[in-house]
Write a protein that holds these residues in place. Structure first.
Motif, PDB file in Angstrom:
ATOM      1  N   LEU A 141       0.845  -1.193   0.000  1.00  0.00           N
ATOM      2  CA  LEU A 141       0.000   0.000   0.000  1.00  0.00           C
ATOM      3  C   LEU A 141       0.879   1.241   0.000  1.00  0.00           C
ATOM      4  N   PHE A 142       0.943   1.934  -1.132  1.00  0.00           N
ATOM      5  CA  PHE A 142       1.755   3.140  -1.243  1.00  0.00           C
ATOM      6  C   PHE A 142       0.963   4.361  -0.763  1.00  0.00           C
ATOM      7  N   PHE A 143       1.629   5.228  -0.017  1.00  0.00           N
ATOM      8  CA  PHE A 143       1.007   6.488   0.395  1.00  0.00           C
ATOM      9  C   PHE A 143       2.118   7.460   0.749  1.00  0.00           C
ATOM     10  N   SER A 144       1.757   8.717   0.934  1.00  0.00           N
ATOM     11  CA  SER A 144       2.751   9.767   1.105  1.00  0.00           C
ATOM     12  C   SER A 144       2.834  10.275   2.534  1.00  0.00           C
ATOM     13  N   ASP A 145       3.865  11.091   2.790  1.00  0.00           N
ATOM     14  CA  ASP A 145       3.971  11.720   4.110  1.00  0.00           C
ATOM     15  C   ASP A 145       2.777  12.620   4.374  1.00  0.00           C
ATOM     16  N   GLY A 146       2.272  13.277   3.332  1.00  0.00           N
ATOM     17  CA  GLY A 146       1.078  14.100   3.509  1.00  0.00           C
ATOM     18  C   GLY A 146      -0.112  13.265   3.919  1.00  0.00           C
ATOM     19  N   ALA A 147      -0.262  12.098   3.322  1.00  0.00           N
ATOM     20  CA  ALA A 147      -1.379  11.212   3.648  1.00  0.00           C
ATOM     21  C   ALA A 147      -1.290  10.698   5.076  1.00  0.00           C
ATOM     22  N   SER A 148      -0.076  10.597   5.612  1.00  0.00           N
ATOM     23  CA  SER A 148       0.085  10.069   6.971  1.00  0.00           C
ATOM     24  C   SER A 148      -0.499  11.000   8.027  1.00  0.00           C
ATOM     25  N   ASN A 149      -0.796  12.228   7.657  1.00  0.00           N
ATOM     26  CA  ASN A 149      -1.420  13.160   8.597  1.00  0.00           C
ATOM     27  C   ASN A 149      -2.936  13.171   8.468  1.00  0.00           C
ATOM     28  N   ASN A 150      -3.478  12.339   7.606  1.00  0.00           N
ATOM     29  CA  ASN A 150      -4.926  12.180   7.504  1.00  0.00           C
ATOM     30  C   ASN A 150      -5.402  11.158   8.528  1.00  0.00           C
ATOM     31  N   GLY A 151      -6.577  11.376   9.065  1.00  0.00           N
ATOM     32  CA  GLY A 151      -7.103  10.467  10.077  1.00  0.00           C
ATOM     33  C   GLY A 151      -7.259   9.043   9.592  1.00  0.00           C
ATOM     34  N   VAL A 152      -7.506   8.890   8.301  1.00  0.00           N
ATOM     35  CA  VAL A 152      -7.716   7.547   7.751  1.00  0.00           C
ATOM     36  C   VAL A 152      -6.462   6.688   7.886  1.00  0.00           C
ATOM     37  N   PHE A 153      -5.285   7.304   7.929  1.00  0.00           N
ATOM     38  CA  PHE A 153      -4.053   6.531   8.113  1.00  0.00           C
ATOM     39  C   PHE A 153      -4.054   5.856   9.475  1.00  0.00           C
ATOM     40  N   ALA A 154      -4.341   6.612  10.526  1.00  0.00           N
ATOM     41  CA  ALA A 154      -4.343   6.044  11.874  1.00  0.00           C
ATOM     42  C   ALA A 154      -5.412   4.968  12.020  1.00  0.00           C
ATOM     43  N   GLU A 155      -6.579   5.241  11.495  1.00  0.00           N
ATOM     44  CA  GLU A 155      -7.671   4.273  11.603  1.00  0.00           C
ATOM     45  C   GLU A 155      -7.338   2.981  10.864  1.00  0.00           C
ATOM     46  N   SER A 179       3.457  21.900  -0.717  1.00  0.00           N
ATOM     47  CA  SER A 179       4.575  22.807  -0.430  1.00  0.00           C
ATOM     48  C   SER A 179       4.923  22.875   1.043  1.00  0.00           C
ATOM     49  N   SER A 180       4.272  22.052   1.870  1.00  0.00           N
ATOM     50  CA  SER A 180       4.492  22.089   3.319  1.00  0.00           C
ATOM     51  C   SER A 180       5.576  21.094   3.715  1.00  0.00           C
ATOM     52  N   PRO A 181       6.724  21.556   4.238  1.00  0.00           N
ATOM     53  CA  PRO A 181       7.809  20.640   4.607  1.00  0.00           C
ATOM     54  C   PRO A 181       7.435  19.792   5.814  1.00  0.00           C
ATOM     55  N   ILE A 182       7.963  18.594   5.844  1.00  0.00           N
ATOM     56  CA  ILE A 182       7.609  17.652   6.898  1.00  0.00           C
ATOM     57  C   ILE A 182       7.958  18.195   8.277  1.00  0.00           C
ATOM     58  N   GLU A 183       9.014  19.005   8.373  1.00  0.00           N
ATOM     59  CA  GLU A 183       9.428  19.554   9.669  1.00  0.00           C
ATOM     60  C   GLU A 183       8.352  20.448  10.280  1.00  0.00           C
ATOM     61  N   GLU A 184       7.511  21.037   9.436  1.00  0.00           N
ATOM     62  CA  GLU A 184       6.451  21.913   9.927  1.00  0.00           C
ATOM     63  C   GLU A 184       5.132  21.177  10.096  1.00  0.00           C
ATOM     64  N   MET A 185       5.081  19.949   9.641  1.00  0.00           N
ATOM     65  CA  MET A 185       3.837  19.187   9.686  1.00  0.00           C
ATOM     66  C   MET A 185       3.846  18.085  10.738  1.00  0.00           C
ATOM     67  N   SER A 186       5.028  17.777  11.275  1.00  0.00           N
ATOM     68  CA  SER A 186       5.127  16.729  12.280  1.00  0.00           C
ATOM     69  C   SER A 186       6.268  17.036  13.240  1.00  0.00           C
ATOM     70  N   ARG A 187       6.020  16.931  14.526  1.00  0.00           N
ATOM     71  CA  ARG A 187       7.079  17.159  15.512  1.00  0.00           C
ATOM     72  C   ARG A 187       8.172  16.122  15.362  1.00  0.00           C
ATOM     73  N   ILE A 188       7.783  14.907  14.956  1.00  0.00           N
ATOM     74  CA  ILE A 188       8.753  13.826  14.726  1.00  0.00           C
ATOM     75  C   ILE A 188       8.779  13.552  13.226  1.00  0.00           C
ATOM     76  N   ASP A 190      10.583  11.564  11.495  1.00  0.00           N
ATOM     77  CA  ASP A 190      10.754  10.141  11.160  1.00  0.00           C
ATOM     78  C   ASP A 190       9.412   9.446  11.387  1.00  0.00           C
ATOM     79  N   LEU A 191       8.617   9.424  10.353  1.00  0.00           N
ATOM     80  CA  LEU A 191       7.206   9.058  10.487  1.00  0.00           C
ATOM     81  C   LEU A 191       6.973   7.590  10.811  1.00  0.00           C
ATOM     82  N   HIS A 192       7.961   6.724  10.567  1.00  0.00           N
ATOM     83  CA  HIS A 192       7.764   5.304  10.873  1.00  0.00           C
ATOM     84  C   HIS A 192       7.568   5.070  12.360  1.00  0.00           C
ATOM     85  N   ARG A 193       8.015   6.021  13.178  1.00  0.00           N
ATOM     86  CA  ARG A 193       7.874   5.857  14.633  1.00  0.00           C
ATOM     87  C   ARG A 193       6.416   5.881  15.071  1.00  0.00           C
TER      88      ARG A 193
END
Length: 320
Positions: A141-155, A179-188, A190-193
């Motif tokens: 299942l391919f998805f992006s760092d942007g998608a990982s901030n959607n609620g559907v990812f956690a569910e 255009s939103s860098p990951i550093e501004e979208m997630s405190r961590i 390294d999203l695999h954590r």
């Protein structure tokens, strides 16, 4: 681990084909032959190539809006792909899907999705189907760092975890949600954590190194087939340009972009081939010439293919 020349050639052929597909389709877009958005996979080719090389014939993939590379790596036909992005009747979806909605059931490609994160629950659903049937398959299942901030990812990750579904969550972290860098979208960053909180096995790899991707996916396939899924793989990479063709990507730091261009997945795959076999520059040229020729033929096929007829479109609407 040592790999055969044949295998390394196939990896390079796939990566190079994805690269030439994207660069040529950008030209077609500039000529006004592709309508709508076109999201290049430039710089990320090793992820699709490495993941799909580790899958078996009857496994599945679920793609994204930046999914041309996924389809090619899974064995998609260039002629049907170019025809689809040009909106022609001979395309995978008869020209109805375009760049962001290519599907190919024959290769297990359940389909791309224009909605960011929209494919995640579809992939988990496919994993549930495998579990119910008791078949020895997996879903990548391919998805992006942007998608990982959607609620559907956690569910979806939680559901896959509690049901031990054979799903490989392939997080293509190109470090930007538009255009939103990951550093501004997630405190961590390294999203695999994030997987730790769901009890899901996870790792982070160099997404530009096709062998690193292949080897980690092989492990994930074994884990899922042993009934210990799901697995999450974060593949760190970087786009070679903006979010889509018309985005100049001026928000991307020049030094970081230049670094990743020197860490190009095509170059790395080429170096693997040259260093681990008796492959010569002439052999490389033959692979590239073959891919270039196949792409030229695909473009010619697509340009000479008919547009979908209005009558057939209206008939489909009536039937549905």
């Amino acid at each position: 681990m040592m790999y055969s020349r044949e295998f390394l050639e196939q990896l390079y052929r796939t990566i190079y084909t994805i690269r030439i597909f994207e660069t040529q389709c950008i030209k077609l877009y500039r000529q006004g032959l592709i309508i709508g958005y076109f999201h290049p996979y430039l710089g990320e080719e090793a992820i699709a190539t490495g993941v799909c090389a580790a899958l078996r014939k009857d496994d599945y993939i679920v793609s994204t809006h930046r999914g041309h590379g996924h389809c090619i790596a899974r064995g998609g036909q260039l002629k049907k792909m170019v025809a689809e992005v040009l909106g022609r009747e001979t395309g995978y979806c008869r020209g109805r899907g375009g760049s962001m909605h290519i599907a190919d059931p024959e290769t297990g490609n359940i389909g791309a999705n224009g909605i960011v994160g929209g494919g995640i629950p579809i992939g988990v659903g496919a994993g549930l189907g495998i579990s119910i049937r008791g078949s020895n398959q997996v879903v990548a299942l391919f998805f992006s760092d942007g998608a990982s901030n959607n609620g559907v990812f956690a569910e979806s990750l939680n559901l896959a975890a509690i049901w031990d579904l054979p799903v490989i969550f392939v997080l293509e972290n190109n470090q930007y949600a538009v255009s939103s860098p990951i550093e501004e979208m997630s405190r961590i960053p390294d999203l695999h954590r994030r997987a730790e909180g769901y009890g899901v096995e996870a790792s982070m790899i160099d997404g530009n190194d096709v062998l690193a991707v292949f080897e980690e996916t092989q492990k994930a396939v074994r884990t899922c087939c042993d009934g210990n899924g799901p697995v999450l793989i974060e593949a760190k990479t970087y786009r070679h340009g903006g979010h889509h063709v018309n985005d100049p990507g001026l928000y991307m730091p020049k030094d970081k972009l230049e670094y990743y261009k020197t860490h190009d997945p095509v170059t790395i795959a080429r170096e693997h081939l040259m260093s681990r076999s008796d492959c010569t520059e002439q052999d490389i040229a033959e692979i590239e010439n073959g891919a270039n020729q196949a792409m030229s033929e695909a473009i010619e096929f697509a340009r000479n293919s008919p547009q979908p007829s209005v009558d057939s479109f209206l008939e489909e609407v009536k039937q549905n």
